[in-house]
Design a protein around this motif. Structure first.
Motif, PDB file in Angstrom:
ATOM      1  N   ARG A  45      29.233  24.139  35.541  1.00 12.51           N
ATOM      2  CA  ARG A  45      29.097  24.527  36.925  1.00 12.51           C
ATOM      3  C   ARG A  45      27.656  24.445  37.415  1.00 12.51           C
ATOM      4  O   ARG A  45      26.729  24.821  36.704  1.00 12.51           O
ATOM      5  CB  ARG A  45      29.585  25.971  37.076  1.00 12.51           C
ATOM      6  N   VAL A  46      27.486  23.946  38.618  1.00 13.22           N
ATOM      7  CA  VAL A  46      26.192  24.008  39.317  1.00 13.22           C
ATOM      8  C   VAL A  46      26.428  24.681  40.669  1.00 13.22           C
ATOM      9  O   VAL A  46      27.543  24.682  41.191  1.00 13.22           O
ATOM     10  CB  VAL A  46      25.559  22.612  39.533  1.00 13.22           C
ATOM     11  N   LYS A  47      25.364  25.255  41.199  1.00 12.97           N
ATOM     12  CA  LYS A  47      25.478  25.902  42.520  1.00 12.97           C
ATOM     13  C   LYS A  47      24.290  25.504  43.383  1.00 12.97           C
ATOM     14  O   LYS A  47      23.242  26.134  43.339  1.00 12.97           O
ATOM     15  CB  LYS A  47      25.523  27.427  42.354  1.00 12.97           C
ATOM     16  N   PRO A  48      24.447  24.447  44.167  1.00  9.89           N
ATOM     17  CA  PRO A  48      23.361  24.061  45.088  1.00  9.89           C
ATOM     18  C   PRO A  48      23.307  25.032  46.273  1.00  9.89           C
ATOM     19  O   PRO A  48      24.277  25.739  46.529  1.00  9.89           O
ATOM     20  CB  PRO A  48      23.755  22.655  45.550  1.00  9.89           C
ATOM     21  N   PRO A  49      22.168  25.072  46.975  1.00  7.63           N
ATOM     22  CA  PRO A  49      22.039  26.034  48.079  1.00  7.63           C
ATOM     23  C   PRO A  49      22.820  25.592  49.324  1.00  7.63           C
ATOM     24  O   PRO A  49      23.172  24.424  49.470  1.00  7.63           O
ATOM     25  CB  PRO A  49      20.550  26.038  48.356  1.00  7.63           C
ATOM     26  N   SER A  56      16.861  15.465  52.778  1.00 15.48           N
ATOM     27  CA  SER A  56      17.444  15.355  51.442  1.00 15.48           C
ATOM     28  C   SER A  56      18.953  15.538  51.508  1.00 15.48           C
ATOM     29  O   SER A  56      19.700  14.882  50.797  1.00 15.48           O
ATOM     30  CB  SER A  56      16.782  16.335  50.461  1.00 15.48           C
ATOM     31  N   ALA A  92      25.242  15.074  43.445  1.00 16.31           N
ATOM     32  CA  ALA A  92      24.638  13.782  43.107  1.00 16.31           C
ATOM     33  C   ALA A  92      23.111  13.907  43.054  1.00 16.31           C
ATOM     34  O   ALA A  92      22.454  13.356  42.159  1.00 16.31           O
ATOM     35  CB  ALA A  92      25.061  12.724  44.126  1.00 16.31           C
ATOM     36  N   ARG A  93      22.536  14.659  43.985  1.00 14.39           N
ATOM     37  CA  ARG A  93      21.093  14.884  43.978  1.00 14.39           C
ATOM     38  C   ARG A  93      20.667  15.646  42.719  1.00 14.39           C
ATOM     39  O   ARG A  93      19.682  15.294  42.060  1.00 14.39           O
ATOM     40  CB  ARG A  93      20.672  15.666  45.232  1.00 14.39           C
ATOM     41  N   ILE A  94      21.416  16.675  42.365  1.00 15.11           N
ATOM     42  CA  ILE A  94      21.082  17.455  41.166  1.00 15.11           C
ATOM     43  C   ILE A  94      21.129  16.553  39.932  1.00 15.11           C
ATOM     44  O   ILE A  94      20.240  16.598  39.074  1.00 15.11           O
ATOM     45  CB  ILE A  94      22.054  18.648  41.021  1.00 15.11           C
ATOM     46  N   ALA A  96      20.681  13.344  39.806  1.00 12.80           N
ATOM     47  CA  ALA A  96      19.630  12.326  39.833  1.00 12.80           C
ATOM     48  C   ALA A  96      18.248  12.930  39.623  1.00 12.80           C
ATOM     49  O   ALA A  96      17.351  12.253  39.109  1.00 12.80           O
ATOM     50  CB  ALA A  96      19.670  11.565  41.165  1.00 12.80           C
ATOM     51  N   VAL A  97      18.044  14.165  40.022  1.00  9.98           N
ATOM     52  CA  VAL A  97      16.697  14.726  39.999  1.00  9.98           C
ATOM     53  C   VAL A  97      16.572  15.828  38.939  1.00  9.98           C
ATOM     54  O   VAL A  97      15.832  15.692  37.976  1.00  9.98           O
ATOM     55  CB  VAL A  97      16.296  15.263  41.398  1.00  9.98           C
ATOM     56  N   ARG A  98      17.312  16.892  39.115  1.00 10.84           N
ATOM     57  CA  ARG A  98      17.154  18.039  38.208  1.00 10.84           C
ATOM     58  C   ARG A  98      17.697  17.743  36.820  1.00 10.84           C
ATOM     59  O   ARG A  98      17.175  18.228  35.829  1.00 10.84           O
ATOM     60  CB  ARG A  98      17.880  19.263  38.788  1.00 10.84           C
ATOM     61  N   LEU A  99      18.791  16.974  36.757  1.00  4.50           N
ATOM     62  CA  LEU A  99      19.435  16.718  35.462  1.00  4.50           C
ATOM     63  C   LEU A  99      19.312  15.241  35.073  1.00  4.50           C
ATOM     64  O   LEU A  99      20.173  14.687  34.389  1.00  4.50           O
ATOM     65  CB  LEU A  99      20.905  17.164  35.509  1.00  4.50           C
ATOM     66  N   ARG A 107      29.057  15.778  33.231  1.00  8.18           N
ATOM     67  CA  ARG A 107      30.232  16.384  33.871  1.00  8.18           C
ATOM     68  C   ARG A 107      29.797  17.672  34.562  1.00  8.18           C
ATOM     69  O   ARG A 107      29.399  18.620  33.885  1.00  8.18           O
ATOM     70  CB  ARG A 107      31.303  16.665  32.835  1.00  8.18           C
ATOM     71  N   LEU A 108      29.890  17.689  35.876  1.00 10.25           N
ATOM     72  CA  LEU A 108      29.481  18.871  36.641  1.00 10.25           C
ATOM     73  C   LEU A 108      30.627  19.344  37.529  1.00 10.25           C
ATOM     74  O   LEU A 108      31.397  18.539  38.040  1.00 10.25           O
ATOM     75  CB  LEU A 108      28.250  18.549  37.508  1.00 10.25           C
TER      76      LEU A 108
ATOM     77  N   MET B   1      16.960   7.835  44.399  1.00 10.07           N
ATOM     78  CA  MET B   1      16.484   9.168  44.733  1.00 10.07           C
ATOM     79  C   MET B   1      14.972   9.278  44.569  1.00 10.07           C
ATOM     80  O   MET B   1      14.387  10.287  44.938  1.00 10.07           O
ATOM     81  CB  MET B   1      17.162  10.227  43.860  1.00 10.07           C
ATOM     82  N   LEU B   4      13.242   9.983  47.679  1.00  8.31           N
ATOM     83  CA  LEU B   4      13.362  11.398  48.044  1.00  8.31           C
ATOM     84  C   LEU B   4      12.278  12.240  47.395  1.00  8.31           C
ATOM     85  O   LEU B   4      11.640  13.069  48.045  1.00  8.31           O
ATOM     86  CB  LEU B   4      14.694  11.929  47.518  1.00  8.31           C
ATOM     87  N   HIS B   8       9.414  14.601  49.054  1.00  9.84           N
ATOM     88  CA  HIS B   8       9.427  16.055  48.884  1.00  9.84           C
ATOM     89  C   HIS B   8       8.875  16.455  47.534  1.00  9.84           C
ATOM     90  O   HIS B   8       9.602  16.463  46.555  1.00  9.84           O
ATOM     91  CB  HIS B   8      10.859  16.581  48.965  1.00  9.84           C
ATOM     92  N   VAL B  17      17.256  27.484  45.812  1.00 11.12           N
ATOM     93  CA  VAL B  17      17.281  26.901  44.474  1.00 11.12           C
ATOM     94  C   VAL B  17      18.629  26.281  44.172  1.00 11.12           C
ATOM     95  O   VAL B  17      19.654  26.646  44.750  1.00 11.12           O
ATOM     96  CB  VAL B  17      16.992  27.964  43.378  1.00 11.12           C
ATOM     97  N   ASP B  18      18.607  25.310  43.249  1.00 11.01           N
ATOM     98  CA  ASP B  18      19.827  24.835  42.604  1.00 11.01           C
ATOM     99  C   ASP B  18      20.046  25.717  41.383  1.00 11.01           C
ATOM    100  O   ASP B  18      19.161  25.804  40.527  1.00 11.01           O
ATOM    101  CB  ASP B  18      19.644  23.396  42.106  1.00 11.01           C
ATOM    102  N   VAL B  19      21.193  26.345  41.286  1.00  8.64           N
ATOM    103  CA  VAL B  19      21.508  27.074  40.058  1.00  8.64           C
ATOM    104  C   VAL B  19      22.212  26.084  39.128  1.00  8.64           C
ATOM    105  O   VAL B  19      23.180  25.435  39.519  1.00  8.64           O
ATOM    106  CB  VAL B  19      22.372  28.312  40.321  1.00  8.64           C
ATOM    107  N   LEU B  20      21.675  25.939  37.917  1.00  6.88           N
ATOM    108  CA  LEU B  20      22.125  24.893  36.989  1.00  6.88           C
ATOM    109  C   LEU B  20      22.956  25.497  35.860  1.00  6.88           C
ATOM    110  O   LEU B  20      23.025  26.714  35.703  1.00  6.88           O
ATOM    111  CB  LEU B  20      20.886  24.192  36.407  1.00  6.88           C
ATOM    112  N   ALA B  24      24.819  28.968  36.491  1.00  8.68           N
ATOM    113  CA  ALA B  24      25.781  29.016  37.601  1.00  8.68           C
ATOM    114  C   ALA B  24      27.112  29.593  37.131  1.00  8.68           C
ATOM    115  O   ALA B  24      27.754  30.375  37.842  1.00  8.68           O
ATOM    116  CB  ALA B  24      25.966  27.615  38.190  1.00  8.68           C
ATOM    117  N   GLN B 127      18.198  32.643  49.821  1.00  4.62           N
ATOM    118  CA  GLN B 127      19.664  32.679  49.720  1.00  4.62           C
ATOM    119  C   GLN B 127      20.008  33.497  48.487  1.00  4.62           C
ATOM    120  O   GLN B 127      19.494  33.231  47.405  1.00  4.62           O
ATOM    121  CB  GLN B 127      20.248  31.276  49.579  1.00  4.62           C
TER     122      GLN B 127
END
Lengths: 381, 381
Positions: A45-49, A56, A92-94, A96-99, A107-108, B1, B4, B8, B17-20, B24, B127
């Motif tokens: 699970r992920v939780k974007p804002p 973005s 998709a952003r997470i 490409a960037v965070r992960l 798998r998210l 990306m 992007l 930024h 934040v993105d919770v990963l 999450a 948030q």
């Protein structure tokens, strides 16, 4: 609050609702059941804002939601923010960037609220829940089959009956139209006619493609019939490759989920604004509206596939959920409340002495009354 | 990306934040555990929308959040909307309007995201999740005790250690100050000194109240000491009534939750913008920040009490949650995946043949590999 009511004949903006008991609980339980299925299949699970910088949020696959996105000024950054209208582009952003360094396939899963500036005729709501999975960095028919199997299992967990997946190739129409040398106005009119499934208008506008498009329009239905029609049609190479991918995906779904109902409508593209390859809409025989949609897309530069389910629609197709029994607990029996909760009751505690405990229990919409002998159904009191 | 990223340096606005993974999932499970406790105590879930008309969102108890509320124009209604900064005022609205005819006391629970224009120094996020209960239409010490007991049980469900409730009377300072005949500037300065707990400044400004305020400032600590100090102080009638209510609430909490740690700081009012009667802040010895707050307020015209917990803070105080074991399932063993899921594994399916299944399982961060003999821990392969 009476002043409020007189100010607002409809207290909430059109398309926004208060979800009340018991629906709010049912919805939350359904979402958790779906996310439980996703987690069991290895989706993390992920939780974007809810808010992001407009640029973005609307980059990449997010561009398709630009006209549907509420925007507001951030007094802190002095920049425009957008309230998400879709979660897939955020995932998709997470990815490409965070992960970016996480192993592929990635798998998210996610769930959350999305907001839209305008509702559609079919779906007037402007805030809705989404729950979904994204499988990023895989471009195999087995990836399509996994996502479809996971979606089917998530809906089965809610008891949604007679689920079917309607497969399509959202870029097929474009591939075919690209072979026609017609003025842009005519191409637009033809796309519009295809979108409306207006066979007569298509025949009128499609010139040398008239026969192929007519066959494919009429091929919508059971997946095998659609695959046969595609196979028999004289398709240009890129359209042929799409048709072959659809056949491989159907075979992979059949191998993984033998009993699943599959239809196909290869020319359908309405509402698929960033999908490519094989995409699909999810239906139940119990409901006229769709329960979700998904399919292939590009997550940044990576091939990806996924599915977004609409829990509110899924619940309209699902059988009602039994409610938890409620037991009224008089003050003198307060010490028994923990045991009753452990037995699965919702306890409703008296906050003071009451003359007629059974009447008070009924007044508070309880099903049971706590007594020295345990919880007694109210009809028995 | 990558474009992007170059646009930024920080991809998300400050405070978002993105919770990963795995956080999450942990957060969602914690929220569901809390809502499960609320439901077991008879609190029924409601889900108000994220956006409302500004006037309704900021009416009543919502007025306190006006400066913290993001606003935006609704192109449909051509009116200003606000993104909620607090859920309690929405629940109060639902109780007063939608559920006006439901029997009292009305027990409602909720969870959801709230957004704030600016973070604070202590809580920079803009948030955050809230999860809480509201008990509407009851004004008894037993209602305070129930809400506190339910909050304590919800935190216990997460394993949060050494929870304590710091009680206060948010309107006590005002009641005392109202007896002073001083110019508004001096009253404001005195409030400010009380807010900062600046005993020297309070002594300088408080005139005839200097002794009482000094005693009460120093009475912060164990609830009994605070009650003694209040009892010994020469209080005007309305302040005396508040002090007596605090004593009754402490007695009710002790009766219902004998082991619970209770402190009191009767002059504290910081951050209590619409509370009255007895209010409280929730702490754990494991964390410097608060885990939630609650207390009495007016829901429309009805007395109410409630508590809002902050799941993110609660999780920082809770022990880590064990992660679900992940098992990699080669294609040849796909038929075993449902059984492994039923055993509690997250299955990670191969999407094609792999040469070295154990290496692939490690690459995909699995803990186990599926074999003919079931799931084998990877260190054993």
């Amino acid at each position: 609050m009476s002043r409020l009511l007189s100010l607002h004949p409809s207290l909430l903006p059109a398309g926004f609702v208060d979800v009340l008991p018991p629906e709010a609980e049912t919805e939350a339980a359904a979402i958790e059941a779906m996310l439980g299925v996703f987690a069991a299949h290895g989706y993390e699970r992920v939780k974007p804002p809810l808010l992001e910088f407009e640029e973005s949020l609307l980059a990449g696959t997010g561009a398709a939601t630009a006209e549907q996105t509420f925007r507001l000024m951030d007094p802190v950054s002095q920049r425009m923010l957008g309230l998400r209208a879709d979660i897939t582009p955020q995932v998709a952003r997470i990815a490409a960037v965070r992960l970016a360094r996480a192993p592929r396939p990635l798998r998210l899963s996610y769930n959350g609220q999305v907001l839209r500036v305008r509702g559609s005729e079919l779906r007037p709501v402007r805030q809705m829940a989404q729950a979904g999975v994204e499988l990023i960095g895989a471009d195999a028919p087995e990836a399509d089959a996994e996502v479809i199997a996971v979606a089917a299992e998530a809906l089965a967990a809610l008891g949604v009956p007679a689920v079917s997946f309607d497969l399509t190739l959202p870029t097929l129409a474009d591939e075919l139209l690209a072979t026609l040398s017609v003025p842009p106005e005519r191409e637009a009119a033809l796309r519009h006619a295809l979108d409306r499934k207006d066979a007569a208008e298509v025949a009128l506008l499609a010139g040398p493609l008239a026969d192929v498009l007519d066959e494919l329009l009429h091929a919508a239905g059971p997946a095998d019939r659609a695959l046969e029609a595609l196979s028999a049609s004289p398709l240009p190479p890129r359209a042929r490759a799409l048709a072959e991918r659809l056949a491989r995906t159907v075979a992979a779904v059949r191998a993984r989920s033998p009993g699943l109902a599959l239809t196909a409508d290869p020319l359908e593209f309405r509402g698929f604004r960033y999908h490519r390859g094989v995409a699909f809409t999810v239906f139940s025989a119990a409901l006229a509206e769709e329960l979700g949609r998904g399919g292939g897309y590009l997550a940044g530069e990576e091939p990806a596939t996924g599915v977004t389910l609409y829990p509110d629609a899924a619940l309209r197709a699902a059988p009602p959920r039994p409610r938890r029994p409620r037991v009224f607990v008089p003050l003198s029996l307060a010490a028994r409340a923990p045991l009753l909760r452990a037995e699965g009751f919702a306890t409703v505690a008296a906050l003071g002495p009451v003359a007629d405990a059974a009447a008070e229990a009924r007044r508070l919409a309880c099903t049971h009354l706590a007594t020295e002998d345990g919880a007694v159904p109210l009809e028995g009191v």
